[in-house]
Every structure is written in C-alpha cells, then in structure tokens.
Design a protein around this motif. Structure first.
Motif, short mmCIF file in Angstrom:
data_model
loop_
_atom_site.label_atom_id
_atom_site.label_comp_id
_atom_site.label_asym_id
_atom_site.label_seq_id
_atom_site.Cartn_x
_atom_site.Cartn_y
_atom_site.Cartn_z
N PHE A 228 0.62 -1.17 0.16
CA PHE A 228 0.71 -0.22 0.37
C PHE A 228 1.06 1.28 0.39
CE2 PHE A 228 -2.01 3.06 2.75
CZ PHE A 228 -2.57 3.60 2.14
N GLN A 229 0.27 2.55 -0.72
CA GLN A 229 0.86 3.70 -0.72
C GLN A 229 2.75 4.08 -0.89
OE1 GLN A 229 0.13 5.98 2.54
NE2 GLN A 229 1.53 8.00 2.03
N PRO A 230 2.67 3.79 -2.30
CA PRO A 230 4.68 3.71 -2.44
C PRO A 230 4.47 4.96 -2.87
CG PRO A 230 3.35 2.72 -4.13
CD PRO A 230 2.75 2.83 -3.55
N ALA A 231 5.89 5.57 -1.74
CA ALA A 231 5.94 7.05 -2.05
C ALA A 231 7.63 7.10 -2.26
CB ALA A 231 5.30 7.69 -1.09
N TRP A 232 8.53 8.15 -2.48
CA TRP A 232 9.38 8.42 -2.54
C TRP A 232 9.94 9.68 -1.61
CZ3 TRP A 232 12.63 5.53 -5.99
CH2 TRP A 232 12.18 5.15 -7.29
N SER A 233 10.62 9.57 -1.06
CA SER A 233 11.15 10.31 0.39
C SER A 233 12.02 11.99 -0.72
CB SER A 233 12.36 9.56 1.11
OG SER A 233 13.77 9.48 0.46
N PRO A 234 12.08 12.58 0.11
CA PRO A 234 12.98 13.51 -0.43
C PRO A 234 14.43 13.39 -1.23
CG PRO A 234 11.80 14.90 1.23
CD PRO A 234 12.17 12.96 1.24
N ALA A 235 14.82 12.92 -0.93
CA ALA A 235 16.19 12.15 -1.39
C ALA A 235 16.12 11.01 -2.43
CB ALA A 235 17.23 11.69 0.16
N GLY A 236 14.84 10.14 -2.60
CA GLY A 236 14.92 9.54 -3.36
C GLY A 236 15.02 8.21 -3.12
N PHE A 240 7.51 1.76 1.58
CA PHE A 240 5.66 1.14 1.33
C PHE A 240 5.56 0.99 2.18
CE2 PHE A 240 8.80 -1.25 -0.47
CZ PHE A 240 8.68 -3.08 0.30
N THR A 241 4.22 0.65 2.59
CA THR A 241 3.79 -0.30 3.09
C THR A 241 3.35 -1.49 3.08
OG1 THR A 241 1.64 0.50 3.33
CG2 THR A 241 3.07 1.87 4.96
N SER A 242 3.98 -2.81 3.94
CA SER A 242 3.65 -4.29 3.47
C SER A 242 2.58 -4.82 4.65
CB SER A 242 4.47 -4.59 3.25
OG SER A 242 4.76 -6.13 2.98
N ASP A 243 1.93 -5.43 4.29
CA ASP A 243 1.63 -6.68 5.67
C ASP A 243 1.84 -8.17 5.77
OD1 ASP A 243 0.50 -7.94 3.53
OD2 ASP A 243 -1.69 -8.57 4.52
N ARG A 244 3.13 -7.73 5.37
CA ARG A 244 4.29 -9.27 5.46
C ARG A 244 4.70 -9.70 6.10
NH1 ARG A 244 10.23 -8.34 2.35
NH2 ARG A 244 8.39 -7.38 0.73
N SER A 246 2.23 -9.08 9.25
CA SER A 246 0.37 -9.80 9.51
C SER A 246 -0.10 -8.58 9.27
CB SER A 246 0.51 -10.62 10.68
OG SER A 246 0.92 -11.69 9.56
N TRP A 247 1.05 -7.16 9.87
CA TRP A 247 0.73 -5.90 9.82
C TRP A 247 0.56 -4.99 9.09
CZ3 TRP A 247 -2.87 -5.11 14.35
CH2 TRP A 247 -3.04 -5.83 15.16
N TRP A 248 0.13 -4.36 8.46
CA TRP A 248 0.89 -3.46 7.01
C TRP A 248 1.81 -1.97 8.09
CZ3 TRP A 248 -4.74 -3.65 5.71
CH2 TRP A 248 -5.01 -3.85 4.58
N ASN A 249 3.15 -2.56 7.51
CA ASN A 249 3.88 -2.18 8.75
C ASN A 249 4.72 -1.02 7.88
OD1 ASN A 249 5.53 -3.04 12.10
ND2 ASN A 249 3.40 -2.28 10.96
N LEU A 250 5.65 0.10 7.89
CA LEU A 250 6.22 0.57 6.72
C LEU A 250 7.77 -0.09 6.59
CD1 LEU A 250 5.99 3.51 5.48
CD2 LEU A 250 7.79 4.13 7.67
N TYR A 251 8.55 -0.13 5.33
CA TYR A 251 9.88 -0.53 4.93
C TYR A 251 9.95 0.54 3.82
CZ TYR A 251 7.86 -4.77 6.90
OH TYR A 251 7.11 -6.12 7.67
N ARG A 252 11.42 0.22 3.34
CA ARG A 252 11.80 1.50 2.53
C ARG A 252 12.65 -0.13 1.40
NH1 ARG A 252 15.29 4.73 6.41
NH2 ARG A 252 16.38 3.26 7.54
N TRP A 253 13.04 0.15 -0.11
CA TRP A 253 14.30 -0.54 -0.19
C TRP A 253 15.06 0.09 -1.16
CZ3 TRP A 253 14.16 0.87 -6.44
CH2 TRP A 253 15.22 -0.22 -6.93
N ARG A 254 16.56 0.27 -0.91
CA ARG A 254 17.10 0.97 -0.73
C ARG A 254 18.65 -0.08 -1.38
NH1 ARG A 254 19.38 4.14 4.22
NH2 ARG A 254 19.08 2.66 5.88
N ASN A 255 19.93 0.16 -1.79
CA ASN A 255 21.11 -0.38 -2.60
C ASN A 255 20.17 -2.03 -2.37
OD1 ASN A 255 22.38 1.23 -1.29
ND2 ASN A 255 22.39 0.21 0.86
#
Length: 647
Positions: A228-236, A240-244, A246-255
């Motif tokens: 749910f809701q992918p979004a880019w930070s100011p630095a790029g 996103f949130t994921s329920d992996r 069992s709860w929709w928690n906050l994750y990020r993709w980097r490196n």
C-alpha cells in the motif's frame, strides 16, 4: 436542553439531531493535497445534489471553491473512485463525474476538457514537469470487451496531443509515482481474483528521456503480501507499507533490498478501496508522520527513519481519514473523535497544537446529546473474540419508564473488508438521542486488527459476519442493556447482505433494514463491476465449481426462513449492486407474506449522496422501527408502506 426530564418510552424521545439537520449540515471531507502555502481538499455536499467540490484554503485562511457549480470532481474508475484531482503550481487537473472527461483549470480561468469525449476514465494523477507529461490510471470502456481495460497512461497536460500507454496487460494498476529526480517511476499492480488487500506487487522502472520505461523490476509483493502507498522520500528512497508481518508496517527499498523501517503490532496502512489514499507523509528525509490503527482506534505518530522508532503524538483524536500531507513542521489530515465530527486539521509536530481548517458538520446539538461509545470485545464462535462499539441511549431531556429496556440497532459496515470507527457521526446520534441502543460491529473480516483477523471472512462471508453480529447483540442483551424482543439489524452494501443473511438464519433480530444490499450471489457474480467481479472468489468460493455454495448463501433463496420485518432501500443507478437485486428480494418477500417495505431512490448510486435521499432514508427507517416495535415517534414523519404487516 430542558431543566426537567420528560418521561417517555425509548424510541419516542424528541431530539434536536434531526434527519434534516444531518442531510443539510454535513459534508464528507476528502483527499488533501498541498500546493505551496495552499491546502486543497474535496467536499461531498448533499445539499448540492451530492456533488464533490474542490476547495482551497490559502495562507490568508480564506476558504473558497475552486471548481465551478456545474462540475463534480469525481471519477468512476473502479466505480468507487478516489484520486480524482491533482494540483501543481495553482493548476488543477480533475475528472468530472457526468462525462468522466479530464479537465484542466488554471487559476483565474474556467476549466476546459483535455481528454476525448469517450468513456475513458482517469484517476491517480502524477505530473512529470521535466518531460511535460501527466501520468494517470486509465479505465477504458470503449474496447467492446466484457471488462474495461486498465492501464497507466502518459497524457499531455494541455490536451494538445493524444495519450500514450506506459503500462498495460494486468487487470489493475495504481499509484504511478515519479521519483524526485524524475529518473524512476514506481507503481502497484494486481490481477484477478485478488483484491489489493490480498496480493499486490510493487514495481519500479527507469524513465527514458522520451518518457518511456525501461529496466522494469518487481521490488516487493506477490502471493500473500499486500503493498500500500509507495512513496519516494525527498532524497529519492522508495518507501511503502506491506502486511508481510501480518500488519501493514513501513518498509523501504534501497541498495537493491527491502528493509523494515518500523515494526509494530498495528496497521500503518488501510484497504485500498479508493485511489489517492495516504496514511503517511514525509516531514523530512528523516521524519515521517503516520497514522497508526489498532483495535478500531487510530492515532498520529512520528517515525524516526534512522533510528526505526515510532513515537505517538498526544492528540484528542481517535479516528483519521486516509489522507495525510506534511509541510513546514505540520501534518495536515482529517481527524475526528467520539465528541468531534471529522475536520481538516493541521497538527504542529513539535508542540501538538491543533488548528481546525474546516469542520465537516455544523453543531446540530450541544455535547450533552452525544452518546460516547464504549469499545467492547465479546466472545464468538471458535473460541474467538470479536469487536464492536456500543453506544447507550442518551438524551438529557428524556428518561424512560422504570424497568423498560431500550430497543437495540446492530449496525453492520459494508465492504466487507472495511471497518467502523468511534468517530462522531450524527447518523449514529440520530438513533441514540431518540432512545435506541446502538452497536457498530467490527466482525471477523474487518480491518485494523491485523491480517489474521481480516482473513477470518475468507470463504466464510455470510457466516462469520452473521455469527459475530448475533453474538454482539446477545452480549448486550445478556447484560441487561437491550430489550431482546426489540433488536434490529441494519447495514449497507455488504452490510445489507449480512442483514438479510442474519434474518434468514436466526431469530435474534425482529426487524432488519438492508440499504442497497446483496441478495443473490449468483446474480452479483455475473452483474457487477470489474473491480469486485472476483471478490467473491475469496469471500465465498471458487466459481463455478462451488456454485451451490453461492446459492446456499444467497438470501433470495432463504426467504422461506425469514419471519422478521424487512425494509429495503435502493439507489436506482447503482452499478455495484444493481437495483434488480433489491427488486427480486422484495417480490419474494411479498409472495412469502413477510412484512416488507421498499424505497427506491431515483438518481442515487451505491450509497446515498443527495440531501433529500439521506433525510428520507433516516426518517423512513425510524418510522419502520416505530411500527414494528410499537412506539410513537416524537415528530411527524412521512409514512412508509409496509406490506403484509398484521393490523
């Protein structure tokens, strides 16, 4: 408020919270966007035939309508819409409801259509200033195929050249979002039979100079994971949130990897019923303001993205609309509490000071008429626990006769993958201030309690929801809080389906009101819109292999087991649950001899938006209960014809 309480039966109390005041005085606040120092949001206004208006509040605190009176900011993509506008540098792009064309409106100029006069619907916009393109989700109804074709397209923001298709081939797309540098585009996609809260995929691609996509790759999601809701930070950095977990928690993709930002046993995301929803926003690269939901109650918190810590803010709110933006140390969102109706508010993230920008409702009565709900947990089938909010009857001007117990209305929310909150809703107080106990049930399958609770309804729709509503009612009756001979059940859409299933499967309820509810699952499968056309595959069973189960759980085939009085209310332009569902049920109840009343509403779709319909539906339901439960309403009400009602 009178100095002396008047003695009178429950249900007959006079209340200042009238159906007319609710219909005329309440607006539905929607998606917030920021543009410089201006704050924009939408307002659905029942008094203006239910149209949705784009509103702006400037730094001078003056609020003004942006879109003109003859236009309605509302898209029909997925029928439920959302994400119907975008504003950048004082220019607004929006979809108009009546023709579903995309309009551009520059400040000081009238809107002009920039999409063809064809059934091409758009939502979820993103502006690429560098390339001079506007990205959007498109739903194409011109192909002649059974279902519309969904895609992500690149549009000319001036409407001077035709659109080009960026992404197509999957059943659904959402959230096209451009990185701050303009080098990458992300999006969500999913396919039948999944709903976006079941299984979605997050993809990223490089943006070529000519606006094309290359090097597409899946970042997260897939079977058993909802993004749910992918979004880019100011630095790029992509969040996103994921329920992996069992709860929709906050994750990020980097490196080239996915890492958790914060892990809590609470929901930081919501079900994606509409486009444009947001539950978090960047206050800076290192600080995110987010909504946190747990056990039906929500709060606002700040996440330190470096330390991975979440700190709640001490605020007077318990419910939030799924829209939040951040700017200059403040969060702008829609918030409410049991004593305050929803409002657009600005929250200072350092001090917690709240500024109300716009209220959704005028004060229909002082706070002494408002019943404050109690969150209850009650036992249900399978040694499980379910949840609800209980509102006791309350009116400072009235008292009941000694020994009388109040009638109870059990409210069933729609979705069914949705939830109710404890926010002040004058439609709830309409009942409690007249002497009804009111119970809003978050049955198994509801959101806000984790993935396991949300999936209780899988394969069990029409069973688990009914069991939980029955057990919720019994819980109050056994505690002496309601009259067991005067228990009603009401709900809309999927909630209306539960109403009819409960009336057919139990004798707990003596009356039921189905608002645009499903009556025939077989018919629904073949006659609904694309977005939900395979929702039943997870809720009921595989089609057509389990067709007999669809028939067994359809209220239309259980009419012989219904003895309680039934009120059915239906919008005649409903594309989600078409009017034939209601009409077939009404005719079957007539033939069976069950007391039944039917109110069709011209010009209404799935959910009533016009003031006259809202007023009539509330008063009609009150009149219906007065006849079934034997009390006299305090104010004159236009009667409802109830067929087969014994004299």
């Amino acid at each position: 408020m009178s100095a002396t309480r008047q003695l009178g039966p429950y249900g007959s109390w006079r209340s200042p919270i009238t159906a007319g005041a609710i219909a005329a005085g309440v607006v539905a606040l929607g998606q917030i966007q920021l543009d410089g120092e201006d704050v924009y949001w939408t307002e659905l206004r029942p008094e203006e035939s239910g149209r949705s208006v784009l509103v702006r509040r400037g730094p001078d605190r003056v609020i003004e309508d942006v879109t003109p009176p003859d236009l309605n900011v509302r898209t029909r993509v997925h029928e439920y819409g959302g994400g119907a506008y975008l504003v950048r540098a004082a220019t607004v792009w929006f979809t108009n409801f009546s023709d579903q064309r995309l309009y551009r409106q520059d400040r000081g100029s009238p809107p002009r259509a920039i999409s063809p006069a064809a059934d091409l619907r758009h939502a979820d916009f993103e502006l690429d200033e560098r390339r001079g393109r506007l990205y959007a989700v498109r739903e194409d109804h011109t192909t002649g195929s059974t279902w519309p074709v969904n895609s992500i397209v690149s549009l000319d923001p001036h409407g001077s050249s035709p659109a080009t298709t960026l992404l197509a081939g999957n059943d659904f797309y959402s959230n096209p979002r451009l990185s701050p540098s303009g080098s990458h585009l992300c999006w969500l996609t999913w396919n039948h039979p999944n709903m976006p809260w079941d299984c979605t995929e997050l993809w990223v691609a490089e943006m070529a100079d000519d606006g094309g996509l290359r090097a597409q790759r899946k970042v997260a999601g897939g079977a058993e994971e909802s993004i749910f809701q992918p979004a880019w930070s100011p630095a790029g950095v992509l969040y996103f949130t994921s329920d992996r977990s069992s709860w929709w928690n906050l994750y990020r993709w980097r490196n080239d990897g996915v890492e958790p930002v914060v892990e809590v046993a609470a929901e930081l995301g919501v079900t994606q019923w509409v486009f444009g929803s947001s539950t978090y926003a960047f206050a800076s690269e290192d600080r995110i303001v987010c909504q946190v939901r747990s056990k039906g109650v929500a709060g606002l918190a700040v996440v330190d993205t470096k330390a991975g810590k979440l700190e709640g803010l001490e605020l007077p709110f318990t419910a939030y609309g799924a829209t939040v933006q951040a700017r200059a140390g403040r969060a702008i969102t829609i918030a409410a509490s049991p004593a305050e109706a929803a409002a657009v508010v600005a929250v200072d993230l350092e001090t917690g000071v709240v500024e109300v920008l716009r209220r959704s409702a005028a004060q229909a009565a002082d706070g002494s008429y408002y019943s404050i709900p109690e969150a209850i947990e009650f036992p249900t089938e399978g040694n499980r626990t379910a949840h609800a909010f209980y509102y006791p009857p309350l009116n400072p001007d009235h008292s009941p006769p000694s020994g009388e117990l109040p009638p109870l209305i059990v409210y069933v929310h729609g979705g069914p993958t949705s939830a109710v909150s404890n926010a002040l809703d004058l439609s709830d107080q309409f009942w409690t201030s007249r002497g009804f106990a009111y119970l809003k049930v978050n049955y198994g399958g509801s959101t806000g309690y984790g993935r396991e609770y949300r999936r209780r309804l899988n394969g069990r729709w029409g069973v688990v929801d009914v069991e939980d509503c029955v057990n919720a009612a019994r819980y109050l009756v056994e505690r002496g809080l309601a009259d067991r001979e005067r228990v009603a059940i009401t709900g809309g859409s999927a909630g209306g389906y539960t109403v009819l299933r409960a009336l057919a499967g139990t004798r707990v309820f003596k009356a039921g009101a189905s608002h645009f509810g499903v009556t025939d699952l077989e018919l629904l499968h073949s006659d609904t819109h694309k977005f939900e056309s395979m929702y039943d595959q997870s809720l009921v069973g595989r089609w057509p292999q389990e067709r007999e189960l669809y028939r067994e759980r359809s209220p239309i085939h259980s009419v012989d087991r219904i003895t309680a009085a039934v009120l059915i209310l239906q919008g005649l332009e409903d594309r989600v649950v078409p009017a034939n569902q209601a009409e077939l049920m009404v005719e079957a109840l007539r033939r069976k001899g069950v007391p039944v009343a039917y109110l069709p509403f011209e010009g209404e779709q799935h959910g009533f938006r016009m003031a006259k319909s809202i007023k009539r539906s509330l008063e009609a339901e009150l009149y219906f209960y007065s006849r079934i439960f034997g009390f006299e309403p305090a104010d004159p009400i236009e009667p409802v014809a109830i067929e087969n009602l014994p004299a």
